[in-house]
Design a protein around this motif. Structure first.
Motif, PDB file in Angstrom:
ATOM      1  N   LEU A 150      23.526  64.401  50.228  1.00 57.03           N
ATOM      2  CA  LEU A 150      24.110  63.066  50.142  1.00 57.03           C
ATOM      3  C   LEU A 150      25.504  63.109  49.517  1.00 57.03           C
ATOM      4  CD1 LEU A 150      20.949  61.019  49.138  1.00 57.03           C
ATOM      5  CD2 LEU A 150      22.118  61.025  51.353  1.00 57.03           C
ATOM      6  N   GLU A 151      25.721  64.045  48.593  1.00 57.07           N
ATOM      7  CA  GLU A 151      27.057  64.221  48.013  1.00 57.07           C
ATOM      8  C   GLU A 151      28.059  64.651  49.082  1.00 57.07           C
ATOM      9  OE1 GLU A 151      27.200  66.990  44.815  1.00 57.07           O
ATOM     10  OE2 GLU A 151      25.676  65.952  43.618  1.00 57.07           O
ATOM     11  N   ARG A 152      27.608  65.471  50.003  1.00 59.01           N
ATOM     12  CA  ARG A 152      28.505  66.055  51.003  1.00 59.01           C
ATOM     13  C   ARG A 152      28.614  65.232  52.284  1.00 59.01           C
ATOM     14  NH1 ARG A 152      26.697  72.422  51.090  1.00 59.01           N
ATOM     15  NH2 ARG A 152      26.981  72.885  48.873  1.00 59.01           N
ATOM     16  N   SER A 157      32.502  54.491  61.015  1.00 56.97           N
ATOM     17  CA  SER A 157      31.951  53.246  61.549  1.00 56.97           C
ATOM     18  C   SER A 157      30.632  53.456  62.289  1.00 56.97           C
ATOM     19  CB  SER A 157      32.962  52.593  62.489  1.00 56.97           C
ATOM     20  OG  SER A 157      33.282  53.478  63.563  1.00 56.97           O
ATOM     21  N   ALA A 158      30.382  54.686  62.740  1.00 55.42           N
ATOM     22  CA  ALA A 158      29.151  54.981  63.482  1.00 55.42           C
ATOM     23  C   ALA A 158      27.977  55.286  62.558  1.00 55.42           C
ATOM     24  CB  ALA A 158      29.377  56.147  64.428  1.00 55.42           C
ATOM     25  N   GLY A 159      28.270  55.669  61.317  1.00 55.41           N
ATOM     26  CA  GLY A 159      27.187  55.977  60.393  1.00 55.41           C
ATOM     27  C   GLY A 159      27.454  57.212  59.559  1.00 55.41           C
ATOM     28  N   THR A 160      26.398  57.825  59.094  1.00 58.05           N
ATOM     29  CA  THR A 160      26.468  58.997  58.211  1.00 58.05           C
ATOM     30  C   THR A 160      26.297  60.274  59.018  1.00 58.05           C
ATOM     31  OG1 THR A 160      25.489  57.688  56.429  1.00 58.05           O
ATOM     32  CG2 THR A 160      25.462  60.074  56.154  1.00 58.05           C
ATOM     33  N   PHE A 161      27.061  61.303  58.660  1.00 59.23           N
ATOM     34  CA  PHE A 161      26.935  62.587  59.350  1.00 59.23           C
ATOM     35  C   PHE A 161      27.416  63.699  58.417  1.00 59.23           C
ATOM     36  CE2 PHE A 161      31.116  60.919  60.158  1.00 59.23           C
ATOM     37  CZ  PHE A 161      31.966  62.007  60.133  1.00 59.23           C
ATOM     38  N   TRP A 162      27.133  64.930  58.817  1.00 62.49           N
ATOM     39  CA  TRP A 162      27.545  66.102  58.031  1.00 62.49           C
ATOM     40  C   TRP A 162      28.421  66.987  58.892  1.00 62.49           C
ATOM     41  CZ3 TRP A 162      23.332  63.293  57.116  1.00 62.49           C
ATOM     42  CH2 TRP A 162      23.027  63.003  55.775  1.00 62.49           C
ATOM     43  N   GLN A 163      29.599  67.311  58.383  1.00 62.33           N
ATOM     44  CA  GLN A 163      30.564  68.085  59.145  1.00 62.33           C
ATOM     45  C   GLN A 163      30.327  69.585  58.980  1.00 62.33           C
ATOM     46  OE1 GLN A 163      34.673  66.575  59.160  1.00 62.33           O
ATOM     47  NE2 GLN A 163      34.031  65.166  57.547  1.00 62.33           N
ATOM     48  N   LYS A 164      30.911  70.331  59.893  1.00 65.11           N
ATOM     49  CA  LYS A 164      30.878  71.783  59.815  1.00 65.11           C
ATOM     50  C   LYS A 164      31.748  72.240  58.658  1.00 65.11           C
ATOM     51  CE  LYS A 164      32.145  75.979  62.358  1.00 65.11           C
ATOM     52  NZ  LYS A 164      32.651  76.539  63.614  1.00 65.11           N
ATOM     53  N   ALA A 165      31.173  73.036  57.752  1.00 63.26           N
ATOM     54  CA  ALA A 165      31.948  73.592  56.644  1.00 63.26           C
ATOM     55  C   ALA A 165      32.717  74.815  57.126  1.00 63.26           C
ATOM     56  CB  ALA A 165      31.023  73.968  55.489  1.00 63.26           C
ATOM     57  N   SER A 166      33.672  75.244  56.318  1.00 62.34           N
ATOM     58  CA  SER A 166      34.537  76.354  56.727  1.00 62.34           C
ATOM     59  C   SER A 166      33.768  77.643  56.945  1.00 62.34           C
ATOM     60  CB  SER A 166      35.625  76.578  55.668  1.00 62.34           C
ATOM     61  OG  SER A 166      35.039  76.872  54.406  1.00 62.34           O
ATOM     62  N   ASN A 167      32.642  77.826  56.207  1.00 64.46           N
ATOM     63  CA  ASN A 167      31.886  79.074  56.365  1.00 64.46           C
ATOM     64  C   ASN A 167      30.634  78.883  57.195  1.00 64.46           C
ATOM     65  OD1 ASN A 167      30.405  77.603  54.469  1.00 64.46           O
ATOM     66  ND2 ASN A 167      29.612  79.467  53.500  1.00 64.46           N
ATOM     67  N   ASP A 168      30.512  77.743  57.869  1.00 64.29           N
ATOM     68  CA  ASP A 168      29.397  77.543  58.789  1.00 64.29           C
ATOM     69  C   ASP A 168      29.721  78.245  60.093  1.00 64.29           C
ATOM     70  OD1 ASP A 168      27.309  76.158  57.581  1.00 64.29           O
ATOM     71  OD2 ASP A 168      28.325  74.236  57.785  1.00 64.29           O
ATOM     72  N   TYR A 186      19.147  68.154  61.121  1.00 66.44           N
ATOM     73  CA  TYR A 186      18.303  68.759  60.085  1.00 66.44           C
ATOM     74  C   TYR A 186      18.365  67.951  58.784  1.00 66.44           C
ATOM     75  CZ  TYR A 186      16.839  73.021  62.483  1.00 66.44           C
ATOM     76  OH  TYR A 186      16.234  73.911  63.335  1.00 66.44           O
ATOM     77  N   ALA A 187      19.539  67.421  58.457  1.00 69.35           N
ATOM     78  CA  ALA A 187      19.658  66.594  57.259  1.00 69.35           C
ATOM     79  C   ALA A 187      18.798  65.344  57.380  1.00 69.35           C
ATOM     80  CB  ALA A 187      21.119  66.218  57.015  1.00 69.35           C
ATOM     81  N   LEU A 188      18.803  64.732  58.555  1.00 71.71           N
ATOM     82  CA  LEU A 188      17.991  63.540  58.782  1.00 71.71           C
ATOM     83  C   LEU A 188      16.499  63.875  58.725  1.00 71.71           C
ATOM     84  CD1 LEU A 188      17.812  60.549  59.416  1.00 71.71           C
ATOM     85  CD2 LEU A 188      18.097  61.094  61.851  1.00 71.71           C
ATOM     86  N   LEU A 189      16.120  65.009  59.282  1.00 74.41           N
ATOM     87  CA  LEU A 189      14.724  65.443  59.194  1.00 74.41           C
ATOM     88  C   LEU A 189      14.316  65.651  57.731  1.00 74.41           C
ATOM     89  CD1 LEU A 189      14.607  67.982  62.166  1.00 74.41           C
ATOM     90  CD2 LEU A 189      13.220  65.902  61.962  1.00 74.41           C
ATOM     91  N   ALA A 190      15.214  66.244  56.951  1.00 73.37           N
ATOM     92  CA  ALA A 190      14.920  66.466  55.537  1.00 73.37           C
ATOM     93  C   ALA A 190      14.779  65.139  54.794  1.00 73.37           C
ATOM     94  CB  ALA A 190      16.020  67.319  54.901  1.00 73.37           C
ATOM     95  N   ARG A 197      14.945  58.302  54.427  1.00 74.88           N
ATOM     96  CA  ARG A 197      15.744  58.157  55.638  1.00 74.88           C
ATOM     97  C   ARG A 197      16.739  56.999  55.551  1.00 74.88           C
ATOM     98  NH1 ARG A 197      12.815  57.597  61.376  1.00 74.88           N
ATOM     99  NH2 ARG A 197      12.095  55.660  60.415  1.00 74.88           N
ATOM    100  N   GLN A 198      16.391  55.959  54.822  1.00 77.03           N
ATOM    101  CA  GLN A 198      17.289  54.798  54.729  1.00 77.03           C
ATOM    102  C   GLN A 198      18.631  55.170  54.103  1.00 77.03           C
ATOM    103  OE1 GLN A 198      14.609  55.262  52.948  1.00 77.03           O
ATOM    104  NE2 GLN A 198      15.103  54.977  50.776  1.00 77.03           N
ATOM    105  N   LYS A 199      18.667  56.269  53.340  1.00 75.35           N
ATOM    106  CA  LYS A 199      19.923  56.683  52.712  1.00 75.35           C
ATOM    107  C   LYS A 199      20.894  57.332  53.684  1.00 75.35           C
ATOM    108  CE  LYS A 199      17.993  57.290  48.076  1.00 75.35           C
ATOM    109  NZ  LYS A 199      17.775  58.220  46.950  1.00 75.35           N
ATOM    110  N   ALA A 200      20.440  57.583  54.896  1.00 78.33           N
ATOM    111  CA  ALA A 200      21.299  58.230  55.895  1.00 78.33           C
ATOM    112  C   ALA A 200      21.962  57.214  56.813  1.00 78.33           C
ATOM    113  CB  ALA A 200      20.504  59.220  56.722  1.00 78.33           C
ATOM    114  N   THR A 201      21.739  55.953  56.578  1.00 75.02           N
ATOM    115  CA  THR A 201      22.312  54.938  57.473  1.00 75.02           C
ATOM    116  C   THR A 201      23.767  54.696  57.139  1.00 75.02           C
ATOM    117  OG1 THR A 201      21.534  53.199  55.987  1.00 75.02           O
ATOM    118  CG2 THR A 201      20.097  53.812  57.832  1.00 75.02           C
TER     119      THR A 201
END
Length: 201
Positions: A150-152, A157-168, A186-190, A197-201
């Motif tokens: 959640l920190e990362r 406008s579309a919602g929450t997502f996780w970007q590719k990190a430099s070492n990914d 995977y983050a949403l599954l976790a 899940r409501q925290k990913a909206t």
């Protein structure tokens, strides 16, 4: 050898492909898709042959089409172990294969590596490992993983997502957009596994 999964007959089997296939087939039981449990049990035995004494898993075979592996860097033990752990947990729940000891060993390895996962910058590895630990019932580490995810998180406008990190990075060039989608999944599954899940909206 008749038990393991490989892309072609008479080619060296792949641990990653075996884990991917068995997990898919075990998940299919929810929808009443018939599958001989003995075939799955034999395939799992093949996968377990790649488990190290420390509980971790390594790829002992060859993946010919590495684009299939997505963000899972099959050359690294932590993501491989997390990926295989998900298969073991799913199949043990579906068919009661008595895999508790092997699951516990894999969990133990991930717990010893957990601080490195948390302090690292790979969003994919964090999301995958957090989900695997949650599915294995390891709530304390999974809760820490959720907090770090959640920190990362990024938002638009579309919602929450996780970007590719430099070492990914995988052993081939994974498109940033594709890896962001897989990481977010995977983050949403976790989050769902932890009831957040409501925290990913």
């Amino acid at each position: 050898n008749g038990k393991c999964y490989s892309v072609w007959v008479h080619r060296q089997p792949s641990v990653w492909l075996g884990a991917f296939t068995t997990r898919t087939l075990c998940l299919a039981k929810r929808w009443k898709v018939p599958k001989d449990p003995r075939v799955l049990s034999n395939a799992i035995d093949c996968i377990l042959g790649a488990q190290n004494d420390d509980g971790g898993f390594v790829e002992t075979g060859k993946v010919y089409h590495k684009d299939m592996t997505g963000g899972t860097d099959i050359s690294k033990k932590v993501p491989m172990t997390a990926f295989v752990l998900l298969s073991l947990v799913e199949c043990n729940a579906a068919y009661d294969f008595n895999l508790e000891t092997k699951i516990s060993l894999a969990v133990g390895y991930l717990k010893t590596s957990w601080r490195d996962v948390l302090s690292g910058t790979s969003n994919f590895q964090l999301a995958l490992t957090t989900y695997a630990l949650c599915r294995a019932g390891v709530r304390s580490e999974a809760r820490e993983g959720i907090a770090k995810l959640l920190e990362r998180a990024s938002k638009d406008s579309a919602g929450t997502f996780w970007q590719k990190a430099s070492n990914d990075a995988n052993s081939y060039d994974v498109p940033a957009g594709s890896l962001a989608i897989e990481t977010t999944a995977y983050a949403l599954l976790a989050l769902t596994c932890m009831g957040e899940r409501q925290k990913a909206t």
